[in-house]
Motif scaffolding. Sequence first.
Motif, PDB file in Angstrom:
ATOM      1  N   ALA A 158      14.771  86.545  -6.485  1.00 14.34           N
ATOM      2  CA  ALA A 158      15.593  85.433  -5.995  1.00 14.34           C
ATOM      3  C   ALA A 158      15.515  85.229  -4.483  1.00 14.34           C
ATOM      4  O   ALA A 158      15.344  84.090  -4.018  1.00 14.34           O
ATOM      5  N   PRO A 159      15.639  86.274  -3.652  1.00 12.29           N
ATOM      6  CA  PRO A 159      15.591  86.042  -2.199  1.00 12.29           C
ATOM      7  C   PRO A 159      14.275  85.421  -1.740  1.00 12.29           C
ATOM      8  O   PRO A 159      14.281  84.509  -0.902  1.00 12.29           O
ATOM      9  N   ALA A 160      13.150  85.889  -2.281  1.00  8.95           N
ATOM     10  CA  ALA A 160      11.845  85.327  -1.898  1.00  8.95           C
ATOM     11  C   ALA A 160      11.718  83.881  -2.368  1.00  8.95           C
ATOM     12  O   ALA A 160      11.163  83.021  -1.662  1.00  8.95           O
ATOM     13  N   VAL A 161      12.210  83.585  -3.576  1.00  7.36           N
ATOM     14  CA  VAL A 161      12.154  82.219  -4.108  1.00  7.36           C
ATOM     15  C   VAL A 161      12.952  81.264  -3.231  1.00  7.36           C
ATOM     16  O   VAL A 161      12.472  80.174  -2.865  1.00  7.36           O
ATOM     17  N   MET A 162      14.169  81.667  -2.845  1.00 10.91           N
ATOM     18  CA  MET A 162      14.997  80.780  -2.032  1.00 10.91           C
ATOM     19  C   MET A 162      14.455  80.658  -0.613  1.00 10.91           C
ATOM     20  O   MET A 162      14.518  79.579  -0.003  1.00 10.91           O
ATOM     21  N   ARG A 163      13.902  81.727  -0.078  1.00  9.80           N
ATOM     22  CA  ARG A 163      13.305  81.640   1.251  1.00  9.80           C
ATOM     23  C   ARG A 163      12.135  80.660   1.249  1.00  9.80           C
ATOM     24  O   ARG A 163      11.972  79.843   2.179  1.00  9.80           O
ATOM     25  N   GLN A 164      11.311  80.721   0.207  1.00 11.53           N
ATOM     26  CA  GLN A 164      10.184  79.785   0.084  1.00 11.53           C
ATOM     27  C   GLN A 164      10.689  78.348   0.008  1.00 11.53           C
ATOM     28  O   GLN A 164      10.130  77.438   0.638  1.00 11.53           O
ATOM     29  N   LEU A 165      11.760  78.131  -0.747  1.00 13.32           N
ATOM     30  CA  LEU A 165      12.312  76.789  -0.900  1.00 13.32           C
ATOM     31  C   LEU A 165      12.903  76.294   0.411  1.00 13.32           C
ATOM     32  O   LEU A 165      12.638  75.153   0.840  1.00 13.32           O
ATOM     33  N   TRP A 166      13.698  77.132   1.077  1.00 11.26           N
ATOM     34  CA  TRP A 166      14.391  76.720   2.296  1.00 11.26           C
ATOM     35  C   TRP A 166      13.433  76.454   3.460  1.00 11.26           C
ATOM     36  O   TRP A 166      13.768  75.701   4.368  1.00 11.26           O
ATOM     37  N   THR A 167      12.274  77.081   3.457  1.00 17.87           N
ATOM     38  CA  THR A 167      11.321  76.887   4.553  1.00 17.87           C
ATOM     39  C   THR A 167      10.275  75.822   4.248  1.00 17.87           C
ATOM     40  O   THR A 167       9.424  75.548   5.086  1.00 17.87           O
ATOM     41  N   SER A 168      10.324  75.222   3.060  1.00 16.19           N
ATOM     42  CA  SER A 168       9.335  74.204   2.700  1.00 16.19           C
ATOM     43  C   SER A 168       9.676  72.873   3.369  1.00 16.19           C
ATOM     44  O   SER A 168      10.844  72.494   3.477  1.00 16.19           O
ATOM     45  N   ASP A 169       8.673  72.178   3.806  1.00 11.50           N
ATOM     46  CA  ASP A 169       8.871  70.877   4.454  1.00 11.50           C
ATOM     47  C   ASP A 169       9.496  69.866   3.499  1.00 11.50           C
ATOM     48  O   ASP A 169      10.194  68.949   3.933  1.00 11.50           O
ATOM     49  N   ALA A 170       9.229  70.034   2.211  1.00 13.38           N
ATOM     50  CA  ALA A 170       9.757  69.082   1.233  1.00 13.38           C
ATOM     51  C   ALA A 170      11.261  69.223   1.051  1.00 13.38           C
ATOM     52  O   ALA A 170      11.963  68.239   0.799  1.00 13.38           O
TER      53      ALA A 170
END
Length: 552
Positions: A158-170
């Motif tokens: 979960a932490p890696a998934v949310m970090r990827q989402l929060w840092t995405s330009d989209a």
Amino acid sequence: LFRSTSLIENHGHRLAQMLIDPLLMEVRTYGLHLQTLDIRQHVRHHTAAIAEITAWQTQDSTIEAGKQTQTLHLPPALTPQTTEVLNTFRSIAEFKQTYAPESIQQYVISGATVAKDILDVLWLARLGGVKVEGDAALGDPGLHPVPLFEYIEDLQNAPAVMRQLWTSDAYKPLLASWNYKQEVMLGYSDSNKDGGMITSTWEIYKAHRALHEAARDCGVHLRLFHGRGGTVGRGGGPTHRAIFAQPIDSFTGELRLTEQGEVLNWKYSDVVLAERNLELMIAASLDAIARPDAEIQRAEADKSQLYAPHLTGEILPAWEAALDELSATSCAFYRKHIIDNPDTFTYFEQSTPVAELEHARLGSRPSKRSAKKSMADLRAIPWVFGWMQSRQLVPAYFGVGHALQQFIQQNPDGLAQLQTMARDFPLFLDIIRNVEVALAKADFGIARLYASLVEDEALRDRVFATLEEEFNLTHRMILAITQQSRLLEKNAVLERSIRLRNPYVDPMSLIQVELIRRKREATKAGRPEDPELNRAISATINGISAGLRNTG
């Protein structure tokens, strides 16, 4: 406070204060809609809907952060499941346009595993006409996707998934429109069913801590939604203790909790009880934010050069290593004998009244996720419910005793370390005390009667012997760690409550076993279902639930 001008001008100050001010305060607090409505759907329904829709496209379209780059043409006919998914979003759009848009803000995504699961919901929402971005000018907070991480592996990721989402330009523009607020839900029931009591609790704790770290790094204000149930196997237990047991420096003062129907009745049906429970939650929240004991104890440690935190919420490296070891041992043992052993599922179906749940009108959802008869498709709520009704309470203790014994045997001073953790570390104390309560509610004398419903005698004896052995081992380990001569020795009020209720619950268990036996014999003989028999079984289910103060 606002007052009615007319009342004040006409000497009605007391009326304004007594009647108008409280009303205005409630409107300011809750809005005219009073409550918000969460929408929830499983990720597999979203995935299937997108696959079906995109397979029928006549023009190319890409899915990116919920945006369609070209016109999307829906197929002439959709399956009922996909139709339901789209109609849900259309209803959300219509509701937010017609009524207060803030009355629907959260969309919970069950079974979330990757960032795409969140983006898929945004795409479908837009397809259904929902404006997902927040719009302050219109007073519309938008539609916030809330991923629910339910299984052990998903909690770890979960932490890696949310970090990827929060840092995405989209996703960043969407976060900005939501004032950089994000809600994430943690699943207690399925994680317990997946990995057992210790592993579920420990992985939720670590996910909680790591998610807040990621949120701080990404400038996101995170609010965690704890999907707790009423029973120990679903994250139940004293709310005050659970809030305070959260990781230190990982609580912002906001959290959400699920409260089950029977829990709502016990906690809030009486005004005095409701006030007391809310006071406990507020007190725990303030304590979890301020951690005053930690500051005092650190100051004392500076003088003595020794620091061993006592109930501050801080975790020492040795305690973290111990929980890692306990979790690994417990999970391996639990999965070997429960999840990966097909005998256990057969035993569960036949030795518990889980098949009768549909007649009792207690479940909020169907018992199974599909028509298949398998452990994977069985929902966590009936899983806990069945074990609770049959007085076996397997989800609350299985694997705990084995892990504790292995730790004590394999580590010098292992028992002393566990005793220290149970005294000084809130999370471990919470685990031990919750398991203790579950053991006190279980009764393997009664459970043996339920086991007699299993048709295969050899299978019944194998599984029952394994469950009883682990129950007895856990009982001994809990007493050793808590340094008690009997369960709940240090909680006289709860011990007395259980002791007084059991004489009323036990006869209902005996009646239930006999009624289930009669129903199954009738089914084998090809006789139609007897509504009166189903009603009687439902009455015993409700009675046992009330007596044990748990539905599951």
